[in-house]
Design a protein around this motif. Sequence first.
Motif, short mmCIF file in Angstrom:
data_model
loop_
_atom_site.label_atom_id
_atom_site.label_comp_id
_atom_site.label_asym_id
_atom_site.label_seq_id
_atom_site.Cartn_x
_atom_site.Cartn_y
_atom_site.Cartn_z
N SER A 114 -0.28 6.64 -6.22
CA SER A 114 -1.80 6.61 -5.90
C SER A 114 -2.20 5.87 -7.08
N ALA A 151 -1.57 2.11 -6.59
CA ALA A 151 -2.39 1.62 -5.44
C ALA A 151 -3.78 1.41 -5.71
N GLN A 152 -4.14 2.06 -6.87
CA GLN A 152 -5.72 1.88 -7.32
C GLN A 152 -6.11 0.71 -8.15
N MET A 205 2.28 -2.64 -8.24
CA MET A 205 2.60 -2.56 -6.86
C MET A 205 2.92 -3.87 -6.61
N ASP A 244 -4.80 -3.34 -9.53
CA ASP A 244 -4.04 -4.11 -9.41
C ASP A 244 -3.36 -4.98 -10.97
N ASN A 269 0.74 -1.37 0.03
CA ASN A 269 -0.05 0.05 -0.22
C ASN A 269 0.75 1.29 -0.22
N GLU A 270 0.38 2.46 -0.20
CA GLU A 270 1.04 3.65 -0.19
C GLU A 270 1.80 3.93 1.12
N LYS A 271 1.07 3.66 2.16
CA LYS A 271 1.77 3.95 3.54
C LYS A 271 3.14 2.98 3.45
N LYS A 272 3.08 1.87 3.41
CA LYS A 272 4.29 1.08 3.16
C LYS A 272 5.48 1.58 2.30
N GLU A 302 1.24 -7.99 -1.36
CA GLU A 302 1.33 -7.54 -0.02
C GLU A 302 1.44 -8.80 0.75
#
Length: 136
Positions: free
Chosen positions: A26, A29-30, A82, A32, A2-5, A85
């Motif tokens: 962003s 993140a939106q 991305m 896949d 995610n963006e935070k990570k 996760e």
Amino acid sequence: MNEKKAWEILKGKGYKKTDQREKILSIFAQTDRYLSAKDVLNHLSEDSPSLSFDTIYRNLSTFVGHGILDEMDFSGEKQFRMQCETDHHHHHFICLSCGEIKELSICPIPQVKESLKGYEIEQHRFEIFGKCPLCA
């Protein structure tokens, strides 16, 4: 991821938070799916008309280099998404028509190791490309 990570990684490496990097992350993140640098430029061209292809590509390379984005070559064009996760080992099926990505939990490496006795495998990547049921 995610963006935070992603920002934790970038800040840990000394990168500053910029509008351009925020917008690029962003977008990833939106979705896949894999996106090319051109796709990113097209997404951002309306809001950031002065953003150059070189700036996008430089940031994409930085993100790949720090394990934030995954990079793959589709028909001679680099595409990015991305990083997953999940913390378990897996591979993917990728639809060449719509870009859907399906996680595969099976891994062929035990059979490969069996046929490469005496060789040392340091890393591997296994992806399957085709068409999903909706596109077939």
